[in-house]
Design a protein around this motif. Structure first.
Motif, PDB file in Angstrom:
ATOM      1  N   LYS A 249      -1.637   8.046   1.996  1.00 13.82           N
ATOM      2  CA  LYS A 249      -1.785   7.640   0.594  1.00 13.82           C
ATOM      3  C   LYS A 249      -1.603   6.137   0.427  1.00 13.82           C
ATOM      4  O   LYS A 249      -2.206   5.506  -0.414  1.00 13.82           O
ATOM      5  CB  LYS A 249      -0.739   8.374  -0.264  1.00 13.82           C
ATOM      6  CG  LYS A 249      -1.009   9.847  -0.458  1.00 13.82           C
ATOM      7  CD  LYS A 249       0.137  10.445  -1.263  1.00 13.82           C
ATOM      8  CE  LYS A 249       0.089  11.969  -1.190  1.00 13.82           C
ATOM      9  NZ  LYS A 249       1.317  12.560  -1.735  1.00 13.82           N
ATOM     10  N   TYR A 250      -0.725   5.577   1.233  1.00 12.33           N
ATOM     11  CA  TYR A 250      -0.446   4.133   1.120  1.00 12.33           C
ATOM     12  C   TYR A 250      -1.560   3.280   1.727  1.00 12.33           C
ATOM     13  O   TYR A 250      -1.760   2.146   1.353  1.00 12.33           O
ATOM     14  CB  TYR A 250       0.893   3.797   1.796  1.00 12.33           C
ATOM     15  CG  TYR A 250       2.081   4.317   1.015  1.00 12.33           C
ATOM     16  CD1 TYR A 250       2.702   3.507   0.052  1.00 12.33           C
ATOM     17  CD2 TYR A 250       2.552   5.603   1.216  1.00 12.33           C
ATOM     18  CE1 TYR A 250       3.774   3.993  -0.671  1.00 12.33           C
ATOM     19  CE2 TYR A 250       3.619   6.091   0.491  1.00 12.33           C
ATOM     20  CZ  TYR A 250       4.242   5.289  -0.450  1.00 12.33           C
ATOM     21  OH  TYR A 250       5.293   5.762  -1.174  1.00 12.33           O
ATOM     22  N   PHE A 251      -2.247   3.837   2.711  1.00 10.86           N
ATOM     23  CA  PHE A 251      -3.293   3.052   3.390  1.00 10.86           C
ATOM     24  C   PHE A 251      -4.650   3.157   2.695  1.00 10.86           C
ATOM     25  O   PHE A 251      -5.491   2.287   2.848  1.00 10.86           O
ATOM     26  CB  PHE A 251      -3.452   3.524   4.852  1.00 10.86           C
ATOM     27  CG  PHE A 251      -2.388   2.990   5.760  1.00 10.86           C
ATOM     28  CD1 PHE A 251      -2.363   1.642   6.100  1.00 10.86           C
ATOM     29  CD2 PHE A 251      -1.411   3.828   6.286  1.00 10.86           C
ATOM     30  CE1 PHE A 251      -1.379   1.154   6.943  1.00 10.86           C
ATOM     31  CE2 PHE A 251      -0.430   3.343   7.124  1.00 10.86           C
ATOM     32  CZ  PHE A 251      -0.411   1.995   7.465  1.00 10.86           C
ATOM     33  N   VAL A 252      -4.844   4.216   1.938  1.00 14.00           N
ATOM     34  CA  VAL A 252      -6.182   4.497   1.417  1.00 14.00           C
ATOM     35  C   VAL A 252      -6.696   3.397   0.490  1.00 14.00           C
ATOM     36  O   VAL A 252      -7.895   3.149   0.389  1.00 14.00           O
ATOM     37  CB  VAL A 252      -6.193   5.905   0.751  1.00 14.00           C
ATOM     38  CG1 VAL A 252      -5.550   5.860  -0.632  1.00 14.00           C
ATOM     39  CG2 VAL A 252      -7.611   6.456   0.680  1.00 14.00           C
ATOM     40  N   SER A 253      -5.773   2.700  -0.172  1.00 12.48           N
ATOM     41  CA  SER A 253      -6.200   1.678  -1.123  1.00 12.48           C
ATOM     42  C   SER A 253      -6.433   0.301  -0.487  1.00 12.48           C
ATOM     43  O   SER A 253      -6.904  -0.619  -1.127  1.00 12.48           O
ATOM     44  CB  SER A 253      -5.146   1.546  -2.232  1.00 12.48           C
ATOM     45  OG  SER A 253      -3.913   1.202  -1.639  1.00 12.48           O
ATOM     46  N   LEU A 254      -6.095   0.165   0.799  1.00 13.58           N
ATOM     47  CA  LEU A 254      -6.229  -1.157   1.440  1.00 13.58           C
ATOM     48  C   LEU A 254      -7.703  -1.492   1.699  1.00 13.58           C
ATOM     49  O   LEU A 254      -8.437  -0.672   2.251  1.00 13.58           O
ATOM     50  CB  LEU A 254      -5.483  -1.194   2.776  1.00 13.58           C
ATOM     51  CG  LEU A 254      -3.956  -1.117   2.727  1.00 13.58           C
ATOM     52  CD1 LEU A 254      -3.397  -1.191   4.141  1.00 13.58           C
ATOM     53  CD2 LEU A 254      -3.378  -2.242   1.890  1.00 13.58           C
ATOM     54  N   PRO A 255      -8.160  -2.696   1.310  1.00 11.41           N
ATOM     55  CA  PRO A 255      -9.571  -3.065   1.528  1.00 11.41           C
ATOM     56  C   PRO A 255      -9.940  -3.146   3.013  1.00 11.41           C
ATOM     57  O   PRO A 255     -11.095  -2.939   3.389  1.00 11.41           O
ATOM     58  CB  PRO A 255      -9.691  -4.455   0.897  1.00 11.41           C
ATOM     59  CG  PRO A 255      -8.468  -4.656   0.093  1.00 11.41           C
ATOM     60  CD  PRO A 255      -7.402  -3.758   0.618  1.00 11.41           C
ATOM     61  N   SER A 256      -8.924  -3.458   3.862  1.00  6.18           N
ATOM     62  CA  SER A 256      -9.223  -3.607   5.298  1.00  6.18           C
ATOM     63  C   SER A 256      -9.403  -2.254   5.988  1.00  6.18           C
ATOM     64  O   SER A 256      -9.868  -2.201   7.128  1.00  6.18           O
ATOM     65  CB  SER A 256      -8.098  -4.383   5.997  1.00  6.18           C
ATOM     66  OG  SER A 256      -6.882  -3.706   5.817  1.00  6.18           O
ATOM     67  N   VAL A 257      -9.055  -1.181   5.319  1.00  2.00           N
ATOM     68  CA  VAL A 257      -9.175   0.147   5.944  1.00  2.00           C
ATOM     69  C   VAL A 257     -10.520   0.771   5.589  1.00  2.00           C
ATOM     70  O   VAL A 257     -10.899   0.850   4.421  1.00  2.00           O
ATOM     71  CB  VAL A 257      -8.026   1.070   5.463  1.00  2.00           C
ATOM     72  CG1 VAL A 257      -8.242   2.501   5.957  1.00  2.00           C
ATOM     73  CG2 VAL A 257      -6.698   0.535   5.981  1.00  2.00           C
ATOM     74  N   LYS A 258     -11.237   1.190   6.601  1.00  2.53           N
ATOM     75  CA  LYS A 258     -12.556   1.784   6.355  1.00  2.53           C
ATOM     76  C   LYS A 258     -12.466   3.298   6.196  1.00  2.53           C
ATOM     77  O   LYS A 258     -13.079   3.884   5.318  1.00  2.53           O
ATOM     78  CB  LYS A 258     -13.497   1.436   7.509  1.00  2.53           C
ATOM     79  CG  LYS A 258     -14.943   1.738   7.166  1.00  2.53           C
ATOM     80  CD  LYS A 258     -15.858   1.591   8.360  1.00  2.53           C
ATOM     81  CE  LYS A 258     -17.269   2.019   7.960  1.00  2.53           C
ATOM     82  NZ  LYS A 258     -18.111   2.252   9.112  1.00  2.53           N
ATOM     83  N   SER A 259     -11.688   3.931   7.082  1.00  4.94           N
ATOM     84  CA  SER A 259     -11.570   5.391   6.965  1.00  4.94           C
ATOM     85  C   SER A 259     -10.238   5.855   7.534  1.00  4.94           C
ATOM     86  O   SER A 259      -9.607   5.160   8.334  1.00  4.94           O
ATOM     87  CB  SER A 259     -12.723   6.076   7.685  1.00  4.94           C
ATOM     88  OG  SER A 259     -12.631   5.823   9.065  1.00  4.94           O
TER      89      SER A 259
END
Lengths: 317, 274
Positions: A249-259
């Motif tokens: 949940k914490y990573f999903v909003s990061l722009p650098s994360v694709k999937s």
């Protein structure tokens, strides 16, 4: 073209294959000028083939190899101004370090007295100008062997040094010392080509990097360009945690994360969160903050693509 | 510290002799060299048996005199069998060892011509093999000489000299021939088979007096035997038939040696070290 810009080594459309249809180099075209050039690629990429062709140990099946505008296979005068440090630990077992270097100095045309002086000089450069030089080479540590191999390459102060995996197996002190030696030599105007399968070994002091993979030149340029190229490729990060869904949940909003992907191995207490990022530099900057704010227990973080093999596979796709 | 740069490919033969020295030391001044010498000298026990019989049993196996026994024994056992095999053994070692353990790289990346590297090795092989053969001949001749003295027989020191010349010819021929095989096939099993084939071919020539005379000229030992027979004619006053004059045989060997050396140099220039 100034002297520094003139290429010392020219490979034009060079193909070299070995028995059993094993390709060493494949239509390889490259030039090497002054400064320090790092040949980087995984094992079997063609780095040693490049250096063996440049030192005339083998000849190309197709194409042209020139060193100082001469064919190194046929014209041994090339070696008046070229030093080579082989990868393998090959020595005459009965010799001391000093005898080894002295004999090779004589083979380079020095008289007995001149060879002694030259031996003292090159042993001093690699910091082996003490009682260790009088010990048989078979008693040397790996680091000392690397140094003595580099020392013999320095005989005659060549303007071009070819070093095949000079850091392989060396201890940190030897690595640091050899690195300083190469930088000093570059300041004196010596051109150096050194191979390694580890990028960070050479990027500290190399001016240029040539990425070799499966016998082909994949990329070449200044270190920062190559480093950027490597960081541009998507990275997969594996996080072993007891709450992978909570952490996701914490990573999903990061722009650098694709999937994101979660796997739950049935036999493990922990789950695995897989993260795919297109911008590893930014992601690694954000990672600590996210982990702290999530307050989730993390057992292990591993960047599974943070190695040259993955980069090469990405670049060749 | 000022450095002295060398800018020329060695004009002197053999790269200041360092390759010769290293190859010689590695091959001959080693346990292998010593073992081979001792093993070869074991065959010299033959005259010891004769010496024992002469001294204690008043009987001898040297029916035709010690000098002639030396000639016949040394001609066959050493000149046609042992010395060629010793040379083949060392040729295989001196040519391929540097390649196997990669120390050849250090010579290749010096301003020394490829042909020079291998000529140095060939010369080391010739010198080393000749020295071993000289020791073997000296020991054997000395033993037979002592027997001849004890028995108060005819002694001719020219015999030693003549066999020294024969040894020299054998060493030159076998060194170049076996080195070429090692250069082409740097695999010990294959080269061993080829050496034996080469030696057998050569030996058949020596054993072909009774049959197949039409083709015996192609076998190298045929010519060695001719020189040995000529030696017996000179020293012992025999009347063996000699097909060719000694001069022709020497010229033939010089031509053969030149051809083999040229082939050796040609092959060494094209040699790769993957």
């Amino acid at each position: 073209m100034s002297k520094e810009e003139a290429p010392f080594v020219i490979f034009y459309n060079v193909t070299k294959w070995y028995k059993g249809n094993v390709i060493g180099l494949n239509q390889f075209t490259a030039q090497v000028s002054g400064g320090i050039t790092g040949l980087v690629g995984p094992n079997g990429a063609g780095k040693s083939t490049f250096l063996k062709l440049a030192t005339g140990q083998i000849k190309p099946n197709i194409g042209i190899v020139r060193v100082f505008n001469k064919d190194p296979f046929r014209d041994s005068s090339v070696f008046n101004d070229l030093g080579y440090c082989p990868e393998q630990d090959a020595f005459w077992s009965w010799m001391t370090g000093k005898e080894f270097v002295e004999i090779l100095a004589k083979a380079k045309g020095y008289s007995k007295e001149e060879a002694k002086k030259e031996t003292t000089r090159v042993l001093k450069i690699v910091s082996l100008d003490d009682e260790r030089a009088d010990r048989p080479i078979i008693t040397y540590s790996k680091g000392m062997r690397q140094r003595i191999k580099v020392a013999q390459a320095l005989i005659g102060s060549p303007s071009l040094l070819l070093l095949d995996e000079p850091f392989a197996g060396a201890d940190p002190i030897t690595r640091a010392h050899l690195g300083r030696t190469f930088e000093d030599l570059r300041k004196e105007g010596v051109s150096i080509i050194l191979s390694s399968h580890v990028l960070h070994e050479v990027e500290q002091f190399a001016d240029q990097i040539k990425l070799i993979y499966r016998g082909r030149l994949l990329a070449e340029g200044p270190v920062r360009d190559i480093r950027a190229l490597i960081y541009d490729h998507p990275h997969r990060i594996k996080i072993l945690t007891d709450s992978p869904r909570e952490l996701a949940k914490y990573f999903v909003s990061l722009p650098s994360v694709k999937s994101l992907e979660i796997t739950d191995p049935s036999n493990l207490h922990y789950g695995i969160l897989w993260i795919l990022t297109h911008n590893p530099a930014v992601f690694y900057k954000e990672l600590p903050k996210v982990l702290v704010s999530s307050k989730v227990h993390v057992e292990e973080i591993m960047s599974v693509d943070d190695n040259l093999q993955a980069v090469f596979e990405y670049l060749t796709q | 510290m000022a450095t002295l740069k060398k800018q020329n490919v060695h004009s002197d033969l053999l790269g200041d002799r360092v390759i010769f020295k290293v190859s010689f030391k590695r091959t001959f001044l080693s346990k292998r060299g010593l073992f081979t010498l001792i093993f070869s000298l074991l065959f010299a026990l033959y005259p010891f048996i004769g010496l024992y019989q002469t001294l204690f049993n008043n009987d001898t196996i040297f029916h035709e005199g010690a000098m002639y026994s030396f000639h016949s024994f040394f001609s066959f056992m050493y000149e046609l069998v042992i010395i060629p095999l010793i040379i083949a053994l060392f040729a295989s070692y001196i040519i391929t060892e540097d390649i196997d353990d990669k120390t050849i790289t250090y010579w290749i990346v010096r301003p020394i011509r490829r042909s020079e590297i291998y000529l140095s090795k060939l010369l080391a092989l010739v010198v080393g093999s000749f020295l071993i053969a000289l020791i073997i001949e000296s020991v054997n001749f000395l033993l037979f000489y002592i027997i001849a003295k004890v028995r108060r027989e005819f002694i001719d020191l020219r015999l030693f000299l003549f066999h020294l010349i024969i040894i020299f010819i054998i060493v030159l021929y076998y060194s170049t021939a076996t080195s070429i095989i090692s250069l082409i096939f740097p695999f010990s099993t294959l080269t061993s088979i080829l050496y034996i084939a080469l030696w057998e071919l050569a030996t058949y020539g020596a054993l072909m007096d009774l049959g197949a005379k039409g083709i015996k000229w192609i076998f190298i030992h045929n010519y060695i035997v001719q020189i040995q027979n000529a030696t017996a004619n000179i020293v012992f006053g025999f009347h063996y038939t000699i097909d060719m004059s000694i001069f022709s045989i020497v010229i033939l060997f010089i031509i053969l040696f030149t051809i083999l050396s040229s082939l050796f140099i040609y092959l060494s220039k094209r040699k790769e070290y993957p």
